[in-house]
Structures are given as structure tokens and as C-alpha cells.
Write a protein that holds these residues in place. Structure first.
Motif, PDB file in Angstrom:
ATOM      1  N   PRO A 235      -3.786  74.625  87.068  1.00  0.00           N
ATOM      2  CA  PRO A 235      -3.286  73.311  87.477  1.00  0.00           C
ATOM      3  C   PRO A 235      -2.863  73.287  88.954  1.00  0.00           C
ATOM      4  O   PRO A 235      -3.283  72.396  89.688  1.00  0.00           O
ATOM      5  CB  PRO A 235      -2.100  73.081  86.550  1.00  0.00           C
ATOM      6  N   GLY A 236      -2.050  74.282  89.364  1.00  0.00           N
ATOM      7  CA  GLY A 236      -1.680  74.379  90.779  1.00  0.00           C
ATOM      8  C   GLY A 236      -1.285  73.050  91.391  1.00  0.00           C
ATOM      9  O   GLY A 236      -1.592  72.772  92.551  1.00  0.00           O
ATOM     10  N   GLY A 237      -0.605  72.204  90.609  1.00  0.00           N
ATOM     11  CA  GLY A 237      -0.192  70.905  91.139  1.00  0.00           C
ATOM     12  C   GLY A 237      -1.289  69.857  91.091  1.00  0.00           C
ATOM     13  O   GLY A 237      -1.092  68.730  91.529  1.00  0.00           O
ATOM     14  N   ARG A 238      -2.456  70.203  90.571  1.00  0.00           N
ATOM     15  CA  ARG A 238      -3.564  69.233  90.535  1.00  0.00           C
ATOM     16  C   ARG A 238      -3.827  68.793  89.093  1.00  0.00           C
ATOM     17  O   ARG A 238      -4.243  69.586  88.250  1.00  0.00           O
ATOM     18  CB  ARG A 238      -4.833  69.841  91.141  1.00  0.00           C
ATOM     19  N   ALA A 239      -3.604  67.500  88.849  1.00  0.00           N
ATOM     20  CA  ALA A 239      -3.733  66.976  87.485  1.00  0.00           C
ATOM     21  C   ALA A 239      -5.126  67.190  86.912  1.00  0.00           C
ATOM     22  O   ALA A 239      -5.277  67.422  85.717  1.00  0.00           O
ATOM     23  CB  ALA A 239      -3.379  65.493  87.481  1.00  0.00           C
ATOM     24  N   GLU A 240      -6.149  67.136  87.762  1.00  0.00           N
ATOM     25  CA  GLU A 240      -7.516  67.195  87.217  1.00  0.00           C
ATOM     26  C   GLU A 240      -7.822  68.512  86.510  1.00  0.00           C
ATOM     27  O   GLU A 240      -8.783  68.611  85.756  1.00  0.00           O
ATOM     28  CB  GLU A 240      -8.564  66.924  88.306  1.00  0.00           C
ATOM     29  N   ASN A 241      -6.995  69.521  86.744  1.00  0.00           N
ATOM     30  CA  ASN A 241      -7.215  70.795  86.065  1.00  0.00           C
ATOM     31  C   ASN A 241      -6.532  70.870  84.701  1.00  0.00           C
ATOM     32  O   ASN A 241      -6.618  71.891  84.026  1.00  0.00           O
ATOM     33  CB  ASN A 241      -6.763  71.957  86.947  1.00  0.00           C
ATOM     34  N   LEU A 242      -5.848  69.786  84.318  1.00  0.00           N
ATOM     35  CA  LEU A 242      -5.275  69.714  82.976  1.00  0.00           C
ATOM     36  C   LEU A 242      -6.270  68.988  82.079  1.00  0.00           C
ATOM     37  O   LEU A 242      -6.698  67.873  82.404  1.00  0.00           O
ATOM     38  CB  LEU A 242      -3.945  68.946  83.005  1.00  0.00           C
ATOM     39  N   LEU A 243      -6.603  69.606  80.965  1.00  0.00           N
ATOM     40  CA  LEU A 243      -7.630  69.036  80.088  1.00  0.00           C
ATOM     41  C   LEU A 243      -7.411  67.558  79.760  1.00  0.00           C
ATOM     42  O   LEU A 243      -8.321  66.753  79.925  1.00  0.00           O
ATOM     43  CB  LEU A 243      -7.725  69.891  78.820  1.00  0.00           C
ATOM     44  N   PRO A 244      -6.196  67.130  79.328  1.00  0.00           N
ATOM     45  CA  PRO A 244      -6.051  65.728  78.925  1.00  0.00           C
ATOM     46  C   PRO A 244      -6.177  64.747  80.091  1.00  0.00           C
ATOM     47  O   PRO A 244      -6.508  63.574  79.877  1.00  0.00           O
ATOM     48  CB  PRO A 244      -4.642  65.675  78.315  1.00  0.00           C
ATOM     49  N   ALA A 245      -5.920  65.221  81.318  1.00  0.00           N
ATOM     50  CA  ALA A 245      -6.017  64.319  82.477  1.00  0.00           C
ATOM     51  C   ALA A 245      -7.453  63.822  82.672  1.00  0.00           C
ATOM     52  O   ALA A 245      -7.690  62.815  83.332  1.00  0.00           O
ATOM     53  CB  ALA A 245      -5.522  65.013  83.741  1.00  0.00           C
TER      54      ALA A 245
END
Lengths: 152, 725
Positions: free
Chosen positions: B462-472
Motif C-alpha cells: 500500500p505504501g500510502g497508495r490506495a490503488e494497492n489495496l484490493l477493495p480500492a
């Protein structure tokens, strides 16, 4: 439909109000609030959820609770006597036989069951006895040593 | 911020604390602090960000790292107890928690000892200095006439004992960790460098509440997510009324864009509701996973790539090498024994999440972005989970629990992934291809070396980036991934640690068909498998002993020592009929621990069986805090890498991932597990070096090298399929 069901766990009879098809694991963890048996796969493939059913190690993730009303169930919490750990539990501590420890419950349960059938197993018999249990951290060698130690 | 949070905690902790005076946590670097202090101390210089003295005489230590089974809790307690002259029982450790601990980023890259334990060592030593100074004022005795043991300060003649709590008069230690910090002499260590047992193993055998999975809160409800049939499918319809009617106990269906979940009172009801709701849902066709698993190596080599020159030394005059080979490793999964789990509650405009993530602070930033809310409304408490070995579903499940909890305020919501979800949706370790060529000179030394690797990213944390969270990727306000992730991971250990005058290393980055991220050792496992297999092939070509061949290309004495040590360990091993002994060396990241591994295999060509009998490792991790912890990690690393090498590849079939359980993704079982033996080269006066991932690469290569020695067959494609081809 929920029903009152009585089960015998760690020497006590508990009456729980659950759907009779609920697998034993969820009743032990959620209704009886026991931490020992762990959810690992729900498919009887990994052994993390093992308990003793009438003294034999069995995965608890698929048996409906209604099917084990007559049997004596023992969980990790119920192994020790009078505040003392079971020798297998002692041996796991002595050998430091865990990394994350998530599989430890099943390993201990399988080992207790194995040693009650075969008190002095050799290495191959230990491996065979633990065949149903998966460990992902690679702690196998220490677990084998712990079972060996408990058998001495 | 932290001040309020720590205060809130103390109110509810039930433990009397003798007051506190927490200073501001400075997030930037403090320019007047010299570079020698550990990086975490430079970011959090206040002593009491790390150390708190309790009224009962114990000391509480705060680490920003998570317990992943690597034993960091114990190692942290050891260094604190050492410097503060306490017994282990008098130190308690608080693991990563946004409410309480420093932000030490991710618990990754074998960095827990290098970063956090060293920070705690300096903070503890500074705390001891402060305590002695305060005691000196109180007792009117010069500091150098005072000693401390077990939470008390005495004069050297044993008079005037005064406890840490009395010294502090109900306050906490103020001030910062500043050079010069007087560290305890290593020669006087009682605990550091010793095999101190892990207290948490005692909790595990007693079934104490140790794991996130064991958390229970009054009124807690259970949630499950309905997964799409394939990556990227879009939700068309679902029937919330049907599931409500069909499954008693359903409290709510949660839908946000293509994200669909259900909440029930009881866990089993939630599982049934997940199934029924899933059956009612319809999805659009989406891009299917290509049917490439069988010829993945060729497929990868045809993908578009971005190329980086990683290393260039001397001159590669020709592409005509005397020896070339191509190696392949497939997608491998983390396969945690306990599927990912999280608990979250949205209450009084605050979101509190319990997570087994490796980085709760970066996760908080990513979840804040996903939910479009300020990060200071979110707190994440780290709780140990099942071993993760990298970026598994931990962050995803926490983000999903957050979405569901926001839709059902005031209740603790527990979300547990199933085995199928963990296997099918975790980010895998990338498949890799390596092509390597070399030419030897007349003396058998490597003159030219060219190494080309193909890999996807090895970190999309994730590193602060939402796109790396599956549900995002599924909610209405959709975040899509544009970054190619941390490409450095692919090149880890791609440069040979050997002295080779002319060499070139190139990395080709592709976007593969499966979701990928960090798996223990990142690219090092694939690179060392290739590099050390090739070294073995070259040794054979040059008719050299594999130990000698490596030694003649090493210049670093510590590297040579670890090779020689392994040689001593296996000197009495005489492989019998059908047996072979293989070895491999690597220095993790070319800058951390030195590690060699030997493997003994037995190949029976008649019975068509391969048995990995034993593995040995010699490791130099510099100064070691807990020798048994290091052995445990190295033994486990070898066995896990043996499983990867002998058995594992993620299968996909043209529609979706078909490795959905332990039947379709088998891993090593007890009957297949080798005996293991580890020896540590003692280097207590050297710097500590990360070690938790050091064995992965050399273990894989040692096994295939042993197979070659046993039966003459060179395995270049993983997993090993000796008799199935």
C-alpha cells in the motif's frame, strides 16, 4: 434454525444455542471463546483446527456440532492438568518449536494423539503422525524434536 | 497527536503508570544529531518515544515493528533489558500501533534488528544515562560511583538503593537520545547474543489470546466479502432481499460499486450468507487470466518490457559465450497458514482497525486515501497474525473491514478471509526468467558474464497508495494501479558477489497476468537460484570442486569464511548411491547476511523418487541478538525454500487462478521435510545484519545442484519436476 445443543468440552458440558450444522470449530471459538483451535482452511487439509475427539486428533472445521454431542472433546486449553502443562506442550516450549505459531495447536494435538497410540515413535513415525498438519514457517525440524522429547 | 493517544490508552490499560511527559515526535531528521545514531532514533529522538518506566518497576518498550514469527518481540526486550540492566521479566514490549509506537514503516527486508533493535539499544542506553544522572542529583553521589541492577540504582558499595520510579518522582524520562550515547560494552553482555527463549511461545502453547484471529469484542459482528469470478469483473446485480430471507442473522448487505459484502450476527451465518449472496450476484465478463501457465516462460519472454542496465563493469566484447543457460521460476504464493483477518469499528467519528499488516502506518495512509478521510481519524493497532512472509492479504482485509465498519457504525466488525480467498486473491511472488552467459579463461576463472532477467514488480505494498489495496479497485471511487511498483526488488542479488572483470546485468520489467507483490527475499530467491545454479554449471565445466570454484571468485574474507565453514560442516558427508550433495552461497542484498547452504538428496531413478534428506547452513549475520532466533529463521528459511523449489507454482487455467486450496497448491509436508542444521559464525563485534531472508536463495540453488550431482540432470525450470516431464 438455532437449537440448544450440549457438547462435552474439556471436562465440562456446555449448552450452546446454534444452528446444528455449524462446524464444531466455530462453536469452540465463538460460543466457548477458546483460542486453541484455529481456522486454517475449513477443508480438513491443514490441521490448524485440530481437537481431540474421544482422544483422537481430528480437524474440527467440518464436523457439524450436532454430530459430536456424545463425544468427549479436548482442546489445547484442556490438555494440562492441575495448572501444569501437558508434556507435549512443555516440549514445544523447550525446543522453541514455533515461529509464527499459528499451526502449533494442530501440531500439539496430533502429537498428543500420536503419543497416546505409540508412546515411543521413531522419526518416521513422528513424520507420519503429523502428516495431516501443515506448517508454512518451516518449523518442522523443531516440531519433530519436540515430539521426540515428549516421548522420552 | 501521540500524546493524546497514549493518554487515552493509559486510561483503559488497567496498568498504573507513574505519569509521563511525552515530547513532540519529530517526523523530520534532526540536523544536529550525528549520522551514527540509528535512523529510527534520528526520526524519533525522544527517549520516551521508546521507553516508559512503569510504577511497578517494569520498563515498557515501544517498537514500530510487527511480530511476524521472527521473534522480534524477544530480541527487542533483550536489548532493552541488556542496556537497562533489567531481567527479561521486567521488560514488556509494545508492537506497532499508531496509538502508541514510533512509525518505523514496514517490517520487511530483514530490517527489524538492524533498525528497531538498534534504536531501542540507543534509547535504552540514553534512558539509563538519564536515570543515573537523576539519581546522582538525588543521592548527591557522582554518576560514576553509581551502578544499576534490576530497576534500582545503588552506590558502588551497595548502599542507598533507589528504584527507577523513585528516581523519576512520578514523571517520565525526558530528553533526547544524543551522541555520545554510552553503550554497554559487548564483552559484558548477559542477554544479547544468547539463545533467550521466546516468551510468546509459552502463550501459544497455553492458547492465550495472541493472534488477531483471537480478538473478541462485546457485540462483535461477522462479515464476509463476495468475490468477483475473476480479477476486474464488474458487479451487475445482486439480491440483498433473498439473502436476508434465506439466511437468518443477516444484519446488512454492504455494496459500494463492485464491492459486495454481508454482515451477520454469527460467523457461520456470515459464511452462509456469503455463499447465498454470491449465488445471487451476476458479474460482467472481464479480462480472463491467460492460459499461459504451461508455457509461462515463453509467454513472459514475449511480453513488452522496460529495460534497465543494473550493472556494467569492464567490457563485454562479444555475445558468444562458452556457456549459457536459461532459468525459470513460476509465481509462488505466500500461503499463510491462517487466512488474513481484521477487526474494525467506526465509532464517534473515529475508525479503529486491528491488523496483522507489516506496515500499519503506511496502511493508515492508504486507507485514508481510499476512504477520502483524514488519516488522523484512523488508528491501527498491530496484532500478530499467521506468518506472512511478505505482502499477503493482511492489508487488503483491513481495508475491506474498514469499508464494512463504516457502513455499520458502532459495532466491531470482524472480517475473516477463507482459504480460497487467501489463495486466489493474495499478491503472489512474481514469475521470473533469467538468461545468463559466461566465458571462462584458461585457468577456469570467469572472464565474461552477462545476466538478463525478466520480472514483474516485487512490491506493490500500500505504501500510502490506495490503488494497492484490493477493495480500492472495486469501490465506486475506483483507484487503479498505474505505478509499476518497487522494481528494485527484482534486481535484488542479480549482481554477482563474485569477482568477475567483465560483466553486465540487465533487468527487463514486464506486467504479468497475475497480481504480484513482495514475497520473502523478493527477487533474490529467483536470482540466486539462477546465479548459483550457473556457478555450479561453470564449476563443472571448469572441472573444479564447487567449493573451490566459489572461493577462487570471492575476495571478501567473510564470504570465504562462510563457504569454508559449510565445507567443514559437510566434510564427513559421503553421498551414497543415487545421492548428491549440492551447495550455494549468497550475501543477502549483497550487503546483509552471508549465508551458505548445502543439500543432500537421494534420487531413485527406478522408483522415480526424489528425497531431500538434509540441509546445512552456515550464516554470518554480524552481531546476533538471539542466536536461537537466528537459527530458527535460517532453518525455517531453508525448509520453506525447499517447499518453493520442490513443489510450488500458482496454477491458472485460462479463466482464473486454479490453485485455490492446499490440494491444488501443495506445499511440503512432514514426510518430505529434510533434517536441518545451522551454524552461526560468531561476529559479536561487527554490525548487526538482516538475516531473516538470507537462506531463501541459496537453499533453492543448493537443492538443484544436489540433484545434478545425484543423477546428472540439471534442473533449470522450477518447481523441480524430475520424473513428470
Amino acid at each position: 434454525m438455532k437449537k440448544a445443543i450440549s457438547i462435552h468440552v474439556n471436562g465440562t458440558t456446555h449448552t450452546v444455542n446454534v444452528d446444528p450444522s455449524t462446524p464444531l470449530l466455530y462453536v469452540l471459538r465463538n460460543q466457548l471463546e477458546l483460542n486453541g483451535p484455529k481456522y486454517g482452511c475449513g477443508l480438513q487439509q491443514c490441521g490448524a483446527c485440530m481437537v481431540l475427539i474421544d482422544g483422537k486428533a481430528q480437524p474440527s472445521c467440518m464436523y457439524p456440532v450436532s454430530a459430536v454431542k456424545e463425544q468427549k472433546i479436548t482442546t489445547l486449553e484442556g490438555l494440562g492438568k492441575e495448572g501444569k502443562l501437558h508434556p507435549v506442550q512443555e516440549a514445544f516450549v523447550s525446543e522453541q518449536a514455533a515461529q509464527c505459531g499459528y499451526c502449533l495447536n494442530g501440531m500439539v494435538m496430533s502429537a498428543v494423539s500420536l503419543l497416546s497410540d505409540n508412546p515411543h515413535p521413531d522419526d518416521d513415525e513422528i513424520r507420519e503422525g503429523l502428516h495431516r498438519n501443515l506448517c508454512r514457517c518451516g518449523t518442522h525440524s523443531r516440531i519433530i524434536k519436540a515430539v521426540k522429547r515428549a516421548s522420552l | 497527536m501521540l500524546k493524546t493517544n497514549r493518554r487515552e490508552f493509559l486510561k483503559t490499560s488497567g496498568c498504573l503508570v507513574i505519569g509521563f511527559s511525552i515530547g513532540n515526535i519529530s517526523s523530520g531528521q534532526n540536523s544536529f544529531i550525528p549520522q551514527e545514531l540509528p535512523q529510527s532514533i534520528r526520526r524519533y529522538p525522544d527517549i520516551n518515544a521508546w521507553i516508559e518506566v512503569l510504577a511497578n518497576g517494569k520498563v515498557r518498550v515501544f517498537t514500530g515493528k510487527a511480530e511476524l514469527g521472527q521473534g522480534i518481540r524477544t530480541a527487542i526486550a533483550q536489548v532493552a533489558a541488556e542496556e537497562l540492566e533489567l531481567s527479561m521479566e521486567n521488560v514488556e514490549v509494545v508492537l506497532a500501533d499508531t496509538l502508541r509506537t514510533p512509525n518505523e514503516g514496514y517490517t520487511v527486508g530483514s530490517g527489524s534488528i538492524e533498525q528497531s533493535a538498534m534504536a531501542v539499544r540507543y534509547a535504552s542506553a540514553a534512558a539509563k544515562m538519564k536515570l543515573l544522572e537523576l539519581a546522582s542529583d538525588k543521592l548527591k553521589v557522582p554518576v560514576d560511583e553509581l551502578v544499576t541492577t534490576n530497576g534500582k540504582v545503588y552506590t558502588k558499595n551497595g548502599r542507598n538503593p533507589i528504584t527507577f520510579s523513585e528516581i523519576l518522582d512520578g514523571k517520565q524520562i525526558s530528553g533526547q537520545v544524543k551522541e555520545p550515547v554510552k553503550l554497554k560494552a559487548k564483552s559484558e553482555y548477559r542477554l544479547s547474543g544468547k539463545p533467550v527463549p521466546r516468551e510468546d511461545i509459552g502463550w501459544m502453547v497455553r492458547a492465550h489470546q495472541n493472534y488477531l484471529h483471537d480478538l473478541r469484542f462485546p457485540g462483535m459482528v461477522h462479515a464476509r466479502v463476495v468475490r468477483p469470478p475473476v480479477y476486474g469483473a464488474k458487479l451487475k446485480t445482486f439480491d440483498a432481499g433473498y439473502v436476508k430471507k434465506k439466511v437468518p442473522g443477516v444484519l446488512k448487505t454492504v455494496n459500494d460499486g463492485n464491492f459486495l459484502a454481508v454482515i451477520a450476527t454469527d460467523e457461520y451465518e456470515a459464511m452462509r450468507a456469503q455463499k447465498v449472496l454470491g449465488q445471487s450476484a451476476t458479474w460482467t465478463e472481464a479480462a480472463k487470466v491467460p492460459a499461459t501457465e504451461k508455457d509461462l516462460k515463453e509467454y513472459i519472454l514475449k511480453l513488452p518490457v522496460e529495460t534497465d542496465r543494473v550493472q556494467e563493469k569492464g567490457k563485454i566484447t562479444s555475445e558468444e559465450f562458452t556457456h549459457t543457460a536459461t532459468y525459470f521460476k513460476p509465481y509462488i504464493m505466500h500461503g499463510s497458514t491462517g487466512p488474513s483477518c481484521s477487526v474494525a469499528i467506526w465509532h464517534n467519528e473515529k475508525l479503529h482497525i486491528w491488523s496483522h499488516s507489516q506496515g500499519i502506518y503506511p496502511l493508515r495512509e492508504a486507507i485514508a486515501q481510499m476512504l477520502q478521510m483524514p488519516a488522523d481519524k484512523i488508528e491501527i493497532t498491530g496484532v500478530p497474525g499467521s506468518g506472512c512472509y511478505g505482502h499477503n492479504g493482511a492489508d487488503d482485509v483491513a481495508a475491506e473491514a474498514a469499508i464494512i465498519a463504516m457502513a455499520y457504525p458502532g459495532k466491531h466488525v470482524r472480517l475473516q478471509w477463507s482459504r480460497e480467498e487467501e489463495h486466489g486473491w493474495e499478491p503472489y511472488g512474481s514469475a521470473m526468467v533469467v538468461k545468463v552467459g559466461a566465458t571462462l579463461d584458461a585457468t577456469g576463472k570467469i572472464l565474461y558474464w552477462k545476466y538478463d532477467l525478466w520480472s514483474d514488480s516485487h512490491s506493490s505494498r500500500p505504501g500510502g497508495r490506495a490503488e494497492n489495496l484490493l477493495p480500492a479497485r472495486y469501490i465506486k471511487k475506483m483507484f487503479t494501479s498505474s505505478s509499476k511498483g518497487y522494481i528494485g526488488g527484482a534486481t535484488r542479488n542479480s549482481e554477482p558477489y563474485y569477482s568477475i572483470p567483465n560483466q553486465q546485468v540487465n533487468a527487463n520489467f514486464f506486467r504479468g497476468p497475475l497480481r504480484v507483490s513482495a514475497l520473502r527475499s523478493l527477487g533474490a530467491y529467483g536470482n540466486i537460484f539462477a546465479l548459483e545454479s550457473f556457478m555450479d554449471e561453470l564449476a563443472d565445466n571448469a572441472k573444479k570442486d564447487p567449493f573451490d570454484f566459489r572461493l577462487m571468485h570471492l575476495t571478501d574474507q567473510r564470504a570465504k569464511d562462510v563457504v569454508q565453514k559449510l565445507g567443514e560442516m559437510v566434510s564427513n558427508v559421503k553421498p551414497g548411491d543415487g545421492e548428491g550433495l549440492g551447495i550455494a552461497f549468497s550475501r543477502y542484498k549483497n550487503s546483509a547476511s552471508y549465508c551458505t547452504v548445502a543439500a543432500l538428496v537421494h534420487v531413485d531413478t527406478t522408483a522415480k523418487t526424489l528425497r531431500l534428506k538434509k540441509m546445512w547452513s552456515a550464516i554470518d549475520a554480524g552481531e546476533v541478538i538471539n542466536t536461537d532466533g537466528l537459527k530458527n529463521q535460517t532453518e525455517g528459511g531453508m525448509i520453506q525454500a525447499a517447499s518453493w523449489t520442490l513443489k510450488e507454482h500458482v496454477k491458472f487455467d485460462g479463466t482464473n487462478i486454479s490453485s485455490t486450496d492446499w490440494g491444488t497448491y501443495p506445499i511440503l509436508r512432514f514426510s518430505e521435510t529434510p533434517e536441518v542444521e545451522v551454524e552461526i559464525i560468531p561476529r559479536q563485534n561487527e554490525e548487526v545484519m538482516g538475516a531473516g531472508e538470507a537462506a531463501q536463495g541459496p537453499a533453492g540453488a543448493a537443492i538443484v545442484n544436489a540433484i545434478f550431482r545425484a543423477c546428472g540432470k540439471r534442473i533449470r525450470d522450477l518447481p523441480v519436476k524430475l520424473f513428470q516431464d
